[in-house]
Every structure is written in structure tokens, then in C-alpha cells.
Write a protein that holds these residues in place. Structure first.
Motif, PDB file in Angstrom:
ATOM      1  N   LEU A 199     -10.378  52.654  64.851  1.00 34.13           N
ATOM      2  CA  LEU A 199      -9.070  53.255  65.132  1.00 34.13           C
ATOM      3  C   LEU A 199      -7.919  52.471  64.504  1.00 34.13           C
ATOM      4  N   ALA A 200      -8.234  51.433  63.737  1.00 33.53           N
ATOM      5  CA  ALA A 200      -7.220  50.592  63.069  1.00 33.53           C
ATOM      6  C   ALA A 200      -6.306  49.894  64.065  1.00 33.53           C
ATOM      7  N   VAL A 201      -6.854  49.537  65.222  1.00 34.76           N
ATOM      8  CA  VAL A 201      -6.071  48.787  66.210  1.00 34.76           C
ATOM      9  C   VAL A 201      -5.816  47.373  65.716  1.00 34.76           C
ATOM     10  N   GLU A 202      -6.750  46.836  64.944  1.00 34.61           N
ATOM     11  CA  GLU A 202      -6.641  45.454  64.486  1.00 34.61           C
ATOM     12  C   GLU A 202      -5.415  45.236  63.611  1.00 34.61           C
ATOM     13  N   ASP A 203      -4.985  46.261  62.865  1.00 31.75           N
ATOM     14  CA  ASP A 203      -3.825  46.117  61.988  1.00 31.75           C
ATOM     15  C   ASP A 203      -2.513  46.043  62.760  1.00 31.75           C
ATOM     16  N   LEU A 204      -2.477  46.556  63.977  1.00 30.67           N
ATOM     17  CA  LEU A 204      -1.236  46.627  64.737  1.00 30.67           C
ATOM     18  C   LEU A 204      -1.117  45.546  65.806  1.00 30.67           C
ATOM     19  N   ILE A 205      -2.186  44.795  66.040  1.00 29.01           N
ATOM     20  CA  ILE A 205      -2.172  43.796  67.103  1.00 29.01           C
ATOM     21  C   ILE A 205      -1.263  42.628  66.713  1.00 29.01           C
ATOM     22  N   LEU A 206      -0.451  42.199  67.651  1.00 28.99           N
ATOM     23  CA  LEU A 206       0.348  40.985  67.494  1.00 28.99           C
ATOM     24  C   LEU A 206      -0.401  39.868  68.205  1.00 28.99           C
ATOM     25  N   SER A 207      -1.051  39.024  67.408  1.00 27.37           N
ATOM     26  CA  SER A 207      -1.892  37.966  67.949  1.00 27.37           C
ATOM     27  C   SER A 207      -1.577  36.661  67.233  1.00 27.37           C
ATOM     28  N   ALA A 208      -1.954  35.558  67.869  1.00 26.05           N
ATOM     29  CA  ALA A 208      -1.728  34.247  67.264  1.00 26.05           C
ATOM     30  C   ALA A 208      -2.734  33.937  66.180  1.00 26.05           C
ATOM     31  N   GLU A 209      -3.884  34.592  66.164  1.00 23.53           N
ATOM     32  CA  GLU A 209      -4.945  34.316  65.199  1.00 23.53           C
ATOM     33  C   GLU A 209      -5.261  35.575  64.394  1.00 23.53           C
ATOM     34  N   PHE A 210      -5.704  35.327  63.164  1.00 22.39           N
ATOM     35  CA  PHE A 210      -6.210  36.411  62.329  1.00 22.39           C
ATOM     36  C   PHE A 210      -7.338  35.862  61.471  1.00 22.39           C
ATOM     37  N   PRO A 211      -8.477  36.509  61.409  1.00 21.15           N
ATOM     38  CA  PRO A 211      -8.851  37.761  62.079  1.00 21.15           C
ATOM     39  C   PRO A 211      -8.769  37.677  63.598  1.00 21.15           C
ATOM     40  N   VAL A 212      -8.497  38.815  64.186  1.00 23.90           N
ATOM     41  CA  VAL A 212      -8.273  38.879  65.623  1.00 23.90           C
ATOM     42  C   VAL A 212      -9.586  38.615  66.350  1.00 23.90           C
ATOM     43  N   PRO A 213      -9.599  37.733  67.340  1.00 23.86           N
ATOM     44  CA  PRO A 213     -10.833  37.511  68.120  1.00 23.86           C
ATOM     45  C   PRO A 213     -11.252  38.772  68.865  1.00 23.86           C
ATOM     46  N   GLU A 214     -12.540  38.875  69.107  1.00 30.79           N
ATOM     47  CA  GLU A 214     -13.075  40.075  69.764  1.00 30.79           C
ATOM     48  C   GLU A 214     -12.520  40.238  71.178  1.00 30.79           C
ATOM     49  N   GLU A 215     -12.280  39.127  71.854  1.00 33.54           N
ATOM     50  CA  GLU A 215     -11.733  39.210  73.206  1.00 33.54           C
ATOM     51  C   GLU A 215     -10.351  39.853  73.196  1.00 33.54           C
ATOM     52  N   VAL A 216      -9.519  39.455  72.228  1.00 31.41           N
ATOM     53  CA  VAL A 216      -8.167  40.022  72.118  1.00 31.41           C
ATOM     54  C   VAL A 216      -8.247  41.490  71.701  1.00 31.41           C
ATOM     55  N   LEU A 217      -9.162  41.803  70.795  1.00 31.32           N
ATOM     56  CA  LEU A 217      -9.313  43.184  70.349  1.00 31.32           C
ATOM     57  C   LEU A 217      -9.762  44.094  71.485  1.00 31.32           C
TER      58      LEU A 217
END
Length: 242
Positions: A199-217
């Protein structure tokens, strides 16, 4: 007698001069024709060679091949570059992307709630720490943002309850432990993260790490469910979970 001889010579010399003039003219014309026959093929060859040189120009520099080989060797030694978030790449409009996310899902989201669903607490902590390192004023350090913790709790509880009800009604002979096992499997990180990436949620997440951890996703997708629950109600949220 001498006069007669002179007169004869003159009479004989006049036609001789006329003949020599005609011969000179014929020689000049012959030389012009010869010059043209020799010069025209030469002109054609010169023009043809010029066009061939022009068409063979491919605008490739001589140093380009060695430079590309050098860059390939450097890439092999250093490895691929670290991935960059979509927000750090050019032509990025966060507001338009969030709005387009709801349109892709064909759901009526409250835009403020949807933006909140993508804000993780780790991002707020990271940004405030970065502002402290920049020695900004105390008034400018805190972010006026709300994280997605409440939306995550609402979305995860609703998704778990809805899935348990579906499994209980579909498989009435299934014991309670089996229903819980199926629910935990569906709401686990592997399946939820797979759905979030599609769903391309990973592109819109505001997170401290990238790639986004699975827990945050995983947490963000449940927060999106919570935002949809508050925006459109339980019916649309249950259809989205299906």
C-alpha cells in the motif's frame, strides 16, 4: 617582285592568324571542359566526406568510457549507496502524497487524522534531539505534532476484535485458542508489513530510521485503520481489514 612576295605573305598570314585564334579558343574550351570534368567529382567527394564526418559525430567524449569503468569499480568496492527515504528525494509534496494515499484506497479519510497516523513517536524524539544539537531556542525545539499512539491502539483493538468475530462465525467448531492463533497470525508483523509495503505506507511514514523497522511499519498500518475508523466508521474500517 619583293612587294608581290610581301603581299602574298600578308595575304597568306591573315588566314593563318585567324586559324590560330580559333585553335586557341578551342584549346581554352577544351581546358574548361577538362577542368569541369575533373573538378566536379572532386567537389562531390569533398561534400560527401563532410557529411559522413558530420553524421558520425555521436557526442561521446573520449574520457567517458574510462570514467564509467572507474565509477563501476568504485561501486563494486564501496557497495551500493544507502537507501534514501522518498521524502528526501526531489519532487516530493507530502500533503499531496497523503491525500493521494486516501484516493488510492478509495476511502474518505480525515486528512489531519491520516497525517497523524503516519507520525511515529520516534520521529518526534529524533527531530527534537536534532534541533537541540543545532542549538535552537527552547521555544523552537518542541514540535507541535501529535503521534499515532492513540490511533494505533484503536486500530489494533478493532482489527483484533473484528478478526476474532469473523473466525468464530466462519468456523464455529474452532476452539478459542485456534481463533486466537489465527488472529495473531493475521495481525503479525510478517503479514501486516507485507500489506503495508504493497500500500506504499513505507513512503509516507515519518520515522527516525530508514529503512523503516517492521515494528514501526506494523504500528503505522494499525494507526491508519484507527484513522479510518474515526473518519468513516466501523463499516468502512471492517471492509478495509477484509
Amino acid at each position: 617582285m619583293g612587294r608581290e612576295i610581301a603581299m602574298r605573305k600578308r595575304s597568306m598570314g591573315i588566314p593563318g592568324k585567324i586559324g590560330s585564334a580559333q585553335a586557341q579558343r578551342e584549346a581554352v574550351m577544351a581546358s574548361v571542359v577538362l577542368f569541369r570534368t575533373v573538378l566536379n567529382p572532386l567537389r562531390q567527394r569533398l561534400s560527401l566526406s563532410q557529411t559522413i564526418l558530420f553524421t558520425q559525430t555521436r557526442e561521446k567524449k573520449r574520457w567517458m568510457k574510462s570514467y564509467m569503468l572507474l565509477m563501476e569499480r568504485k561501486k563494486k568496492l564501496e557497495g551500493p549507496p544507502p537507501p534514501k527515504a522518498r521524502s528526501q528525494q526531489p519532487n516530493w509534496d507530502y500533503h499531496a502524497e497523503v491525500e493521494a494515499f486516501g484516493q488510492r484506497l478509495r476511502e474518505n479519510f480525515n486528512l489531519d487524522l491520516l497525517k497523524t497516523a503516519f507520525i511515529n513517536p520516534c520521529y518526534i524524539t529524533f527531530e527534537e534531539a536534532r534541533r537541540r544539537e543545532l542549538r535552537l531556542e527552547r521555544e523552537d525545539i518542541p514540535l507541535n505534532l501529535k503521534d499515532n499512539q492513540q490511533l494505533f491502539e484503536k486500530g489494533s483493538v478493532f482489527a483484533g476484535t473484528y478478526l476474532q468475530d469473523c473466525f468464530s462465525s466462519t468456523y464455529p467448531n474452532l476452539p478459542v485458542d485456534g481463533v486466537k492463533a489465527l488472529t495473531n497470525h493475521i495481525t503479525g508483523s510478517q503479514i501486516v508489513c507485507h500489506a503495508a509495503r504493497n500500500l506504499a505506507v513505507e513512503d509516507l511514514i515519518l520515522s527516525a530510521e530508514f529503512p523503516v523497522p517492521e515494528e514501526v511499519l506494523q504500528k503505522t498500518l494499525f494507526a491508519v485503520v484507527g484513522a479510518l475508523l474515526e473518519s468513516s466508521g466501523t463499516e468502512r474500517a471492517s471492509i478495509f481489514i477484509q
